[in-house]
Design a protein around this motif. Structure first.
Motif, PDB file in Angstrom:
ATOM      1  N   SER A 112      31.875  62.560  13.462  1.00 40.99           N
ATOM      2  CA  SER A 112      32.321  63.493  14.185  1.00 40.99           C
ATOM      3  C   SER A 112      32.985  64.865  13.269  1.00 40.99           C
ATOM      4  O   SER A 112      33.745  65.711  13.736  1.00 40.99           O
ATOM      5  CB  SER A 112      33.105  63.022  15.201  1.00 40.99           C
ATOM      6  OG  SER A 112      32.675  62.054  16.065  1.00 40.99           O
ATOM      7  N   LYS A 113      32.402  64.919  12.274  1.00 40.58           N
ATOM      8  CA  LYS A 113      33.047  65.890  11.284  1.00 40.58           C
ATOM      9  C   LYS A 113      34.553  66.021  11.109  1.00 40.58           C
ATOM     10  O   LYS A 113      34.767  67.041  10.844  1.00 40.58           O
ATOM     11  CB  LYS A 113      32.289  67.240  11.774  1.00 40.58           C
ATOM     12  CG  LYS A 113      30.998  67.323  11.893  1.00 40.58           C
ATOM     13  CD  LYS A 113      30.224  68.609  12.785  1.00 40.58           C
ATOM     14  CE  LYS A 113      30.834  70.128  12.277  1.00 40.58           C
ATOM     15  NZ  LYS A 113      30.070  70.966  13.308  1.00 40.58           N
ATOM     16  N   LYS A 127      36.783  65.645  13.270  1.00 39.60           N
ATOM     17  CA  LYS A 127      37.396  65.998  14.303  1.00 39.60           C
ATOM     18  C   LYS A 127      37.683  65.030  15.559  1.00 39.60           C
ATOM     19  O   LYS A 127      38.394  65.256  16.381  1.00 39.60           O
ATOM     20  CB  LYS A 127      36.694  67.343  14.752  1.00 39.60           C
ATOM     21  CG  LYS A 127      36.687  68.530  13.816  1.00 39.60           C
ATOM     22  CD  LYS A 127      36.449  69.685  14.603  1.00 39.60           C
ATOM     23  CE  LYS A 127      35.134  69.841  14.758  1.00 39.60           C
ATOM     24  NZ  LYS A 127      34.533  71.338  14.876  1.00 39.60           N
ATOM     25  N   GLY A 128      37.249  63.776  15.227  1.00 39.95           N
ATOM     26  CA  GLY A 128      37.377  62.659  16.277  1.00 39.95           C
ATOM     27  C   GLY A 128      38.151  61.697  15.777  1.00 39.95           C
ATOM     28  O   GLY A 128      39.251  61.280  16.412  1.00 39.95           O
ATOM     29  N   PHE A 158      30.950  58.742  17.452  1.00 34.00           N
ATOM     30  CA  PHE A 158      29.783  59.176  18.169  1.00 34.00           C
ATOM     31  C   PHE A 158      28.647  59.043  17.526  1.00 34.00           C
ATOM     32  O   PHE A 158      28.629  59.570  16.057  1.00 34.00           O
ATOM     33  CB  PHE A 158      29.892  60.491  18.860  1.00 34.00           C
ATOM     34  CG  PHE A 158      30.985  60.490  19.706  1.00 34.00           C
ATOM     35  CD1 PHE A 158      30.569  60.739  21.101  1.00 34.00           C
ATOM     36  CD2 PHE A 158      32.335  60.861  19.551  1.00 34.00           C
ATOM     37  CE1 PHE A 158      31.490  60.602  22.120  1.00 34.00           C
ATOM     38  CE2 PHE A 158      33.154  61.029  20.595  1.00 34.00           C
ATOM     39  CZ  PHE A 158      33.036  60.967  21.758  1.00 34.00           C
ATOM     40  N   ASP A 202      32.183  74.044  17.720  1.00 37.37           N
ATOM     41  CA  ASP A 202      32.016  72.829  18.448  1.00 37.37           C
ATOM     42  C   ASP A 202      33.193  72.816  19.900  1.00 37.37           C
ATOM     43  O   ASP A 202      33.392  71.864  20.375  1.00 37.37           O
ATOM     44  CB  ASP A 202      32.414  71.490  17.729  1.00 37.37           C
ATOM     45  CG  ASP A 202      31.208  71.389  16.489  1.00 37.37           C
ATOM     46  OD1 ASP A 202      30.138  71.790  16.649  1.00 37.37           O
ATOM     47  OD2 ASP A 202      31.780  70.839  15.628  1.00 37.37           O
ATOM     48  N   SER A 222      29.437  74.976  23.715  1.00 36.19           N
ATOM     49  CA  SER A 222      27.949  74.998  23.276  1.00 36.19           C
ATOM     50  C   SER A 222      27.473  76.493  23.213  1.00 36.19           C
ATOM     51  O   SER A 222      26.498  76.778  22.681  1.00 36.19           O
ATOM     52  CB  SER A 222      27.224  74.200  24.338  1.00 36.19           C
ATOM     53  OG  SER A 222      27.441  72.883  23.981  1.00 36.19           O
ATOM     54  N   MET A 260      34.705  66.697  24.590  1.00 36.97           N
ATOM     55  CA  MET A 260      33.584  65.704  24.333  1.00 36.97           C
ATOM     56  C   MET A 260      32.744  66.242  23.017  1.00 36.97           C
ATOM     57  O   MET A 260      32.643  65.913  22.177  1.00 36.97           O
ATOM     58  CB  MET A 260      32.659  65.381  25.425  1.00 36.97           C
ATOM     59  CG  MET A 260      31.791  64.036  25.265  1.00 36.97           C
ATOM     60  SD  MET A 260      32.930  62.671  25.017  1.00 36.97           S
ATOM     61  CE  MET A 260      33.280  62.557  26.769  1.00 36.97           C
ATOM     62  N   LEU A 261      32.482  67.615  23.151  1.00 44.31           N
ATOM     63  CA  LEU A 261      31.740  68.291  22.278  1.00 44.31           C
ATOM     64  C   LEU A 261      32.397  68.419  20.986  1.00 44.31           C
ATOM     65  O   LEU A 261      32.046  68.027  19.792  1.00 44.31           O
ATOM     66  CB  LEU A 261      31.325  69.747  22.500  1.00 44.31           C
ATOM     67  CG  LEU A 261      30.461  70.599  21.797  1.00 44.31           C
ATOM     68  CD1 LEU A 261      29.053  69.907  21.876  1.00 44.31           C
ATOM     69  CD2 LEU A 261      30.552  71.870  22.120  1.00 44.31           C
ATOM     70  N   TYR A 262      33.863  68.766  20.958  1.00 45.65           N
ATOM     71  CA  TYR A 262      34.681  68.851  19.894  1.00 45.65           C
ATOM     72  C   TYR A 262      34.865  67.424  19.184  1.00 45.65           C
ATOM     73  O   TYR A 262      34.345  67.382  17.842  1.00 45.65           O
ATOM     74  CB  TYR A 262      36.009  69.366  20.241  1.00 45.65           C
ATOM     75  CG  TYR A 262      36.690  69.966  19.127  1.00 45.65           C
ATOM     76  CD1 TYR A 262      36.362  71.252  18.422  1.00 45.65           C
ATOM     77  CD2 TYR A 262      37.758  69.288  18.671  1.00 45.65           C
ATOM     78  CE1 TYR A 262      37.085  71.906  17.486  1.00 45.65           C
ATOM     79  CE2 TYR A 262      38.561  69.983  17.452  1.00 45.65           C
ATOM     80  CZ  TYR A 262      38.370  71.347  16.956  1.00 45.65           C
ATOM     81  OH  TYR A 262      38.930  72.021  16.050  1.00 45.65           O
ATOM     82  N   MET A 263      34.952  66.516  19.962  1.00 42.71           N
ATOM     83  CA  MET A 263      35.547  65.170  19.452  1.00 42.71           C
ATOM     84  C   MET A 263      34.293  64.478  18.761  1.00 42.71           C
ATOM     85  O   MET A 263      34.253  63.661  17.957  1.00 42.71           O
ATOM     86  CB  MET A 263      36.149  64.198  20.578  1.00 42.71           C
ATOM     87  CG  MET A 263      37.463  64.459  20.740  1.00 42.71           C
ATOM     88  SD  MET A 263      38.110  63.243  21.714  1.00 42.71           S
ATOM     89  CE  MET A 263      37.126  62.875  23.038  1.00 42.71           C
ATOM     90  N   SER A 264      33.022  64.771  19.120  1.00 41.13           N
ATOM     91  CA  SER A 264      31.862  64.278  18.712  1.00 41.13           C
ATOM     92  C   SER A 264      31.304  65.114  17.448  1.00 41.13           C
ATOM     93  O   SER A 264      30.174  65.106  17.509  1.00 41.13           O
ATOM     94  CB  SER A 264      30.769  64.100  19.708  1.00 41.13           C
ATOM     95  OG  SER A 264      30.274  65.293  20.452  1.00 41.13           O
ATOM     96  N   GLY A 265      31.851  66.096  17.182  1.00 42.31           N
ATOM     97  CA  GLY A 265      31.714  66.853  15.967  1.00 42.31           C
ATOM     98  C   GLY A 265      30.209  67.619  16.447  1.00 42.31           C
ATOM     99  O   GLY A 265      29.495  67.875  15.617  1.00 42.31           O
ATOM    100  N   GLY A 266      30.187  68.074  17.641  1.00 44.85           N
ATOM    101  CA  GLY A 266      29.099  68.840  18.182  1.00 44.85           C
ATOM    102  C   GLY A 266      27.869  68.184  18.718  1.00 44.85           C
ATOM    103  O   GLY A 266      26.957  68.582  19.166  1.00 44.85           O
ATOM    104  N   GLN A 267      27.929  66.773  18.878  1.00 44.54           N
ATOM    105  CA  GLN A 267      26.864  66.110  19.063  1.00 44.54           C
ATOM    106  C   GLN A 267      26.691  66.036  20.732  1.00 44.54           C
ATOM    107  O   GLN A 267      25.493  65.850  21.207  1.00 44.54           O
ATOM    108  CB  GLN A 267      26.930  64.383  18.821  1.00 44.54           C
ATOM    109  CG  GLN A 267      27.074  64.263  17.257  1.00 44.54           C
ATOM    110  CD  GLN A 267      26.882  62.840  16.739  1.00 44.54           C
ATOM    111  OE1 GLN A 267      25.999  62.274  17.176  1.00 44.54           O
ATOM    112  NE2 GLN A 267      27.945  62.332  16.215  1.00 44.54           N
ATOM    113  N   PHE A 268      27.688  65.980  21.551  1.00 43.89           N
ATOM    114  CA  PHE A 268      27.334  65.721  22.909  1.00 43.89           C
ATOM    115  C   PHE A 268      27.985  66.730  23.803  1.00 43.89           C
ATOM    116  O   PHE A 268      29.366  66.829  24.209  1.00 43.89           O
ATOM    117  CB  PHE A 268      28.228  64.486  23.434  1.00 43.89           C
ATOM    118  CG  PHE A 268      27.358  63.394  22.916  1.00 43.89           C
ATOM    119  CD1 PHE A 268      26.108  62.813  23.580  1.00 43.89           C
ATOM    120  CD2 PHE A 268      27.722  62.625  21.971  1.00 43.89           C
ATOM    121  CE1 PHE A 268      25.467  61.872  23.310  1.00 43.89           C
ATOM    122  CE2 PHE A 268      27.028  61.435  21.582  1.00 43.89           C
ATOM    123  CZ  PHE A 268      25.987  60.960  22.281  1.00 43.89           C
ATOM    124  N   PRO A 269      27.158  67.697  24.000  1.00 40.14           N
ATOM    125  CA  PRO A 269      27.949  69.146  25.069  1.00 40.14           C
ATOM    126  C   PRO A 269      27.788  68.158  26.577  1.00 40.14           C
ATOM    127  O   PRO A 269      27.458  67.372  26.719  1.00 40.14           O
ATOM    128  CB  PRO A 269      26.620  69.670  25.007  1.00 40.14           C
ATOM    129  CG  PRO A 269      25.317  69.384  24.476  1.00 40.14           C
ATOM    130  CD  PRO A 269      25.884  68.255  23.648  1.00 40.14           C
TER     131      PRO A 269
END
Lengths: 360, 331
Positions: free
Chosen positions: A107-108, A110-111, A117, A333, A336, B104-113
């Motif tokens: 998660s880069k 940040k998670g 994920f 992030d 979008s 969600m987007l941030y915590m997943s490093g951009g994976q899940f909008p």
């Protein structure tokens, strides 16, 4: 309600697994165990911050269930999520880098520990508010049904989540709409330091939770990876083929370590921990494989050595990975379709790495 | 351009949803009484017949459950519209809508909008008491990761809702029960029009005082402008339409022209949208102001049931007139 027990049956679904498949499951459990040991060490060295919840003792649940399901089945879980990500095939490097807060993490950075994920592997996250992942899991199952896909969602939760409203609303929605979901209670008897008997009505027999929603119930020994496999293989196939609606599964397991890294564990005795360690899921599978001649002790030792090396390599990778560019990465992030100060970010390296990112 | 039609605010919302559901198979509507009852406020009238029970889904009274369901479905690739009968009821789903959806987007490093729209009635309805009279914009607008639109006319309701449904981020769409029957001009259905987020609308041009208002109070501001014009004070009424993103530039440009600013906001004053707009104007145009900024917020009390008390608790025409007179030294 139908009660499904995988034990004491003449033929088990796992009987058809060949030595390679069994060694694969063993290898995954070992990888999780050794990874978590390195996590503990790195946490003590202050390389990992925040809360860190280890999966040691519960490995059979993630490995057995993931093996019993299809690789494309979405899974979602709580904050104790390292094991699920690794069982799904996330490379330990990206997992450890996330714990180290590095930009190379899944998660880069940040998670963190509680928010793993992996989109290509259909791992829809670790979610850190107890029970909060249950409605999300129902949403995954709703989408599967909406899109008419032959998939099943596995929504993992701890026994502490049984007392949250989000769990009960989720059970109700799954039941009234007959959604393709398995609610998997990783029942380790403790929500942090509170024993299930002190916090959960009907704790002695969790089938009552399923009964309340007219849902199918199953129980399996979460310390036996093959029992977990049998349970999930059977249920997953039954749901996929339309022979079963949603299911509530009580996987009885145990965490050897504290709730988090800062837990003095005064709520339980050392004897209790020892009792469960004697039923260790890794040893159990090793003994079964060696005694039946399906693997040699040397093979098993080599798998464990691989797991140790892999965990050590992950620490090295995480250590050597760059820190994020703070000002740059901070504002990516968030959206979008960004506006104002926000920017679109790069995908995690895990996704752009052709070797690791795209296989499912 | 074809001639505009006069339609109700609720019809505009209905058209926006129907058109987007025709356009995109991934869009579905879920909420309490949206299907068989045809909507508690008839916003989803006829949608069950048009789209069927797969895409127009009656949920039980489980805001946590169905709002979280929407988020999970959005992570999977669907584009849910989740209706709250009232935004007052979203509070039991707070963990889902402000902890999960926008992060969600941030915590997943951009994976899940999470492309989801949460929509429903916002603001005092009419003597519903304090639990049912929430205006949630100030409370939620501080959360990064979400977008927020507050339409005040049928035109804006349709154009903004279509944009919200097409947006890839979670959108909090705050409608007004008191405006559902309000009629206004809207382009014909064959004209696929949308309104971009972050573009304020000058509802009434004027030279003497800028009045910023959002949602239902926009109409109070316009009525106040009529009264004040009789006194020779010409207000410029600006409706930002979206709070995230906020079009501060249009507001500042107006303040540079009028040199006075009144902000009308149907939430409590402390840490409110009005407070934020005031601060942003001070940061950008302090030297252009010929007086301090005046806010017309809700009074800082829970919404009372009593009709007269409720009316006096909310922003109203009289209060706005008083504020404009005071700020322009015409009091």
């Amino acid at each position: 309600m139908t009660t499904v027990t995988s034990q004491n049956k003449a033929a088990r679904l796992s009987d058809s697994l060949d030595a390679q498949a069994l060694l694969g499951m063993l290898s995954q459990m070992m990888a999780i165990r050794r990874f978590e040991e390195r996590c503990a060490q790195s946490y003590q060295q202050a390389k990992i911050g925040g809360f860190c919840h280890l999966y040691i003792g519960q490995e059979a649940v993630a490995v057995g269930s993931v093996a019993g399901l299809q690789p494309g089945d979405p899974i979602i879980t709580s904050y104790r999520d390292h094991g699920h990500a690794l069982a799904r095939g996330m490379h330990p490097n990206y997992a450890m880098a996330e714990l180290f807060g590095k930009v190379t993490g899944c998660s880069k950075g940040k998670g963190g520990s509680m928010h793993f994920f992996d989109k290509p592997r259909h791992m829809y996250g670790g979610h850190a508010i107890v029970g909060g992942q249950c409605p999300l899991g129902v949403g995954l199952a709703f989408a599967i049904q909406y899109l008419k896909e032959p998939k099943v969602c596995a929504c993992f939760l701890g026994d502490g989540a049984l007392n949250q409203g989000a769990f009960h609303e989720s059970m109700n929605l799954a039941a009234i709409w007959n959604l393709p979901i398995i609610f998997v209670v990783e029942n380790n008897s403790y929500s942090m330091g509170t024993h299930i008997a002190r916090g959960t009505a009907g704790a002695e027999d969790l089938s009552v939770k399923a009964t309340a929603y007219g849902m199918r119930f199953a129980r399996c020994d979460g310390m036996d990876v093959l029992a977990v496999y049998d349970c999930f293989k059977g249920l997953g196939d039954a749901i996929r083929s339309g022979q079963s609606g949603p299911v509530f599964v009580d996987c009885q397991t145990y965490r050897y370590k504290g709730h988090s890294m800062s837990d003095p564990q005064k709520y339980r005795t050392k004897d209790e921990v020892t009792t469960f360690e004697e039923r260790d899921p890794i040893n159990r599978l090793v003994n079964s494989l060696v005694e039946s001649g399906r693997a040699t002790q040397e093979q098993v030792d080599e798998l464990d050595n691989q797991a140790k090396r892999q965990a050590l390599d992950a620490v090295k990778y995480a250590n050597e990975s760059p820190e994020p560019d703070v000002q740059e990465e901070m504002f990516t992030d968030v959206y979008s379709q960004p506006y104002g100060p926000y920017k679109l970010g790069q995908l995690p390296i895990m996704l752009t790495d052709s070797e690791e990112g795209q296989s499912t | 351009m074809t001639a505009m039609r006069q339609i109700q605010y609720r019809e505009a919302l209905n058209e926006a949803m129907c058109e987007e559901m025709v356009r995109d198979e991934r869009v579905f509507l879920m909420g309490e009484e949206v299907a068989e009852y045809n909507g508690a406020y008839k916003v989803s009238q006829g949608m069950l017949d048009q789209f069927g029970a797969r895409r127009v889904v009656d949920s039980p009274i489980s805001e946590t459950g169905f709002s979280g369901l929407g988020i999970g479905a959005a992570m999977y690739g669907l584009r849910p519209i989740i209706e709250f009968m009232s935004w007052s009821f979203c509070l039991v789903a707070a963990d889902q809508i402000i902890n999960n959806a926008p992060k969600m987007l941030y915590m997943s490093g951009g994976q899940f909008p999470v492309p989801i729209v949460f929509r429903g009635n916002n603001g005092a309805g009419g003597q519903l008491g304090s639990t049912h009279s929430w205006s949630v914009e100030s409370m939620f607008a501080s959360v990064p990761g979400l977008k927020m639109a507050i339409p005040s006319t049928p035109y804006d309701a349709k154009g903004l809702l279509k944009t919200a449904i097409r947006d890839d981020d979670p959108v909090f769409f705050l409608e007004s029960e008191r405006l559902l029957g309000f009629r206004g001009p809207v382009p014909p259905p064959e004209e696929d029009f949308t309104i971009p987020f972050g573009q304020a609308d000058v509802k009434l041009p004027g030279s003497d005082c800028t009045v910023v208002a959002l949602g239902r109070p926009v109409h109070f501001a316009l009525q106040a402008a009529v009264e004040l014009a009789k006194e020779g004070i010409f207000c410029e009424v600006i409706d930002p339409r979206t709070v995230r993103p906020l079009d501060i530039d249009t507001i500042v440009a107006s303040v540079r022209k009028t040199n006075y600013l009144v902000i009308v906001d149907q939430t409590w004053p402390f840490a409110s949208v009005a407070a934020e707009i005031a601060m942003q104007v001070y940061e950008r145009a302090m030297d252009d102001l010929d007086n301090k900024i005046v806010r017309v917020n809700n009074e800082d009390v829970p919404a009372p049931y009593n009709r007269a008390m409720e009316q006096e608790m909310l922003p109203n025409v009289r209060k706005i007139c008083e504020a404009v007179r005071a700020v322009t030294y015409a009091a």
